[in-house]
Design a protein around this motif. Structure first.
Motif, PDB file in Angstrom:
ATOM      1  N   TYR A  36     -18.467  25.302  18.029  1.00 50.32           N
ATOM      2  CA  TYR A  36     -18.555  25.274  16.580  1.00 50.32           C
ATOM      3  C   TYR A  36     -18.530  23.825  16.104  1.00 50.32           C
ATOM      4  O   TYR A  36     -18.052  22.937  16.808  1.00 50.32           O
ATOM      5  N   GLN A  38     -17.423  21.761  12.369  1.00 50.46           N
ATOM      6  CA  GLN A  38     -16.748  21.977  11.097  1.00 50.46           C
ATOM      7  C   GLN A  38     -16.727  20.691  10.314  1.00 50.46           C
ATOM      8  O   GLN A  38     -16.183  19.676  10.779  1.00 50.46           O
ATOM      9  N   GLN A  42     -14.629  22.662   5.107  1.00 54.94           N
ATOM     10  CA  GLN A  42     -15.564  23.777   5.247  1.00 54.94           C
ATOM     11  C   GLN A  42     -15.144  24.659   6.414  1.00 54.94           C
ATOM     12  O   GLN A  42     -14.302  24.294   7.220  1.00 54.94           O
ATOM     13  N   SER A  43     -15.742  25.827   6.458  1.00 49.58           N
ATOM     14  CA  SER A  43     -15.375  26.765   7.502  1.00 49.58           C
ATOM     15  C   SER A  43     -16.045  26.410   8.826  1.00 49.58           C
ATOM     16  O   SER A  43     -16.961  25.599   8.875  1.00 49.58           O
ATOM     17  N   MET A  45     -18.502  26.652  11.780  1.00 47.58           N
ATOM     18  CA  MET A  45     -19.875  27.109  11.882  1.00 47.58           C
ATOM     19  C   MET A  45     -20.232  27.257  13.356  1.00 47.58           C
ATOM     20  O   MET A  45     -20.189  26.284  14.103  1.00 47.58           O
TER      21      MET A  45
ATOM     22  N   GLN B   3     -20.966  40.846   8.408  1.00 48.00           N
ATOM     23  CA  GLN B   3     -20.387  39.819   7.549  1.00 48.00           C
ATOM     24  C   GLN B   3     -18.888  40.010   7.426  1.00 48.00           C
ATOM     25  O   GLN B   3     -18.371  41.128   7.542  1.00 48.00           O
ATOM     26  N   GLU B   5     -15.942  38.727   4.672  1.00 45.67           N
ATOM     27  CA  GLU B   5     -15.691  38.062   3.407  1.00 45.67           C
ATOM     28  C   GLU B   5     -14.192  37.923   3.192  1.00 45.67           C
ATOM     29  O   GLU B   5     -13.451  38.904   3.315  1.00 45.67           O
ATOM     30  N   GLN B   9     -10.653  32.221  -2.052  1.00 46.64           N
ATOM     31  CA  GLN B   9     -11.151  31.060  -1.310  1.00 46.64           C
ATOM     32  C   GLN B   9     -10.032  30.049  -1.134  1.00 46.64           C
ATOM     33  O   GLN B   9      -9.936  29.393  -0.099  1.00 46.64           O
ATOM     34  N   SER B  87      -5.577  26.594   6.577  1.00 44.60           N
ATOM     35  CA  SER B  87      -6.683  27.513   6.333  1.00 44.60           C
ATOM     36  C   SER B  87      -6.478  28.743   7.202  1.00 44.60           C
ATOM     37  O   SER B  87      -6.125  28.618   8.374  1.00 44.60           O
ATOM     38  N   ILE B  89      -8.134  32.123   8.754  1.00 48.07           N
ATOM     39  CA  ILE B  89      -9.472  32.608   9.070  1.00 48.07           C
ATOM     40  C   ILE B  89      -9.391  34.015   9.643  1.00 48.07           C
ATOM     41  O   ILE B  89      -8.581  34.290  10.529  1.00 48.07           O
ATOM     42  N   ARG B 104     -15.045  32.753   5.967  1.00 54.50           N
ATOM     43  CA  ARG B 104     -15.071  31.341   5.594  1.00 54.50           C
ATOM     44  C   ARG B 104     -13.678  30.763   5.440  1.00 54.50           C
ATOM     45  O   ARG B 104     -13.501  29.564   5.266  1.00 54.50           O
TER      46      ARG B 104
END
Lengths: 116, 112
Positions: A36, A38, A42-43, A45, B3, B5, B9, B87, B89, B104
């Motif tokens: 990934y 990043q 941001q998340s 990827m 997906q 979600e 956020q 964060s 996830i 995200r």
């Protein structure tokens, strides 16, 4: 517990050179490893999925000739950023999937790449 | 298309308060759902993993729930601490291939 070791943790390279990042699974075999990138705030990827002994599967938009992935053994995968440019500067993370119960995914600590 | 979600956020709470993060997914077939915590500049660390038959899993002050029928999961943090700032996830894996689909993330900030 299972550990994924990533090396180097940070690297600075000149534009146009290539950089290799290693991802090793310690104490377990990883048939699949993921790479990934990043960007700040941001998340993650997903760039590519690599299975031991076969070619990596790249996500759409990821240049396979620029980001070379090799998964030569059940405990090691490498990502080589070829002809690096400043826009390749990012945080690169690998993860390895254990084939044990639950197919748990373990993440490496990440590698900061800065291209100057 | 598979997906995941996540909401909200971002979230700011005071130290000691509780909070709940949400994760909705469309991944099918479902294999498992994991919550990770990622500190800035570090790799994600697993908090919980749940399979189809599990509807709750705890790890200290973190409690995850899963409703496989509605395809929703939540992560509840109790008595938040400054070190919870990170964060979070949500990752859902596809049955059979176990290919993960990432949310995200929710950025949590705990203020003193």
């Amino acid at each position: 517990g299972a550990v994924v070791s990533q090396h180097p943790s940070w690297v600075i390279c000149k534009s146009g050179t290539s950089v290799k990042i290693e991802c090793r699974s310690l104490d377990f075999q990883a048939t699949t490893m993921f790479w990934y990138r990043q960007f700040p705030k941001q998340s993650l990827m997903l760039m590519a999925t690599s299975n031991e002994g076969s070619k990596a599967t790249y996500e759409q938009g990821v240049e396979k000739d620029k980001f070379l992935i090799n998964h030569a053994s059940l405990t090691l995968s490498t990502l080589t950023v070829t002809s690096a440019h400043p826009e390749d500067s990012s945080f690169y993370i690998c993860s390895a999937r254990s084939s044990g119960v639950g197919n748990t995914i373990y993440f490496g600590e990440g590698s900061w790449l800065t291209v100057v | 298309k598979n997906q995941v979600e996540q909401s909200p956020q971002s979230l700011i709470i005071l130290e000691g308060k509780n909070c709940t993060l949400q994760c909705n997914y469309t991944v099918s077939p479902f294999s498992n759902l994991r919550w990770y915590k990622q500190d800035t500049g570090r790799g994600p660390v697993s908090l919980t993993i749940m399979t189809f038959s599990e509807n709750t899993k705890s790890n200290g002050r973190y409690t995850a729930t899963l409703d496989a029928d509605t395809k929703q999961s939540s992560l509840h943090i109790t008595a938040s601490q400054l070190s919870d700032s990170a964060s979070y996830i949500c990752v859902v894996s596809v049955g059979g291939s176990y290919i993960p689909t990432f949310g995200r993330g929710t950025s949590l900030i705990v203020h003193p």
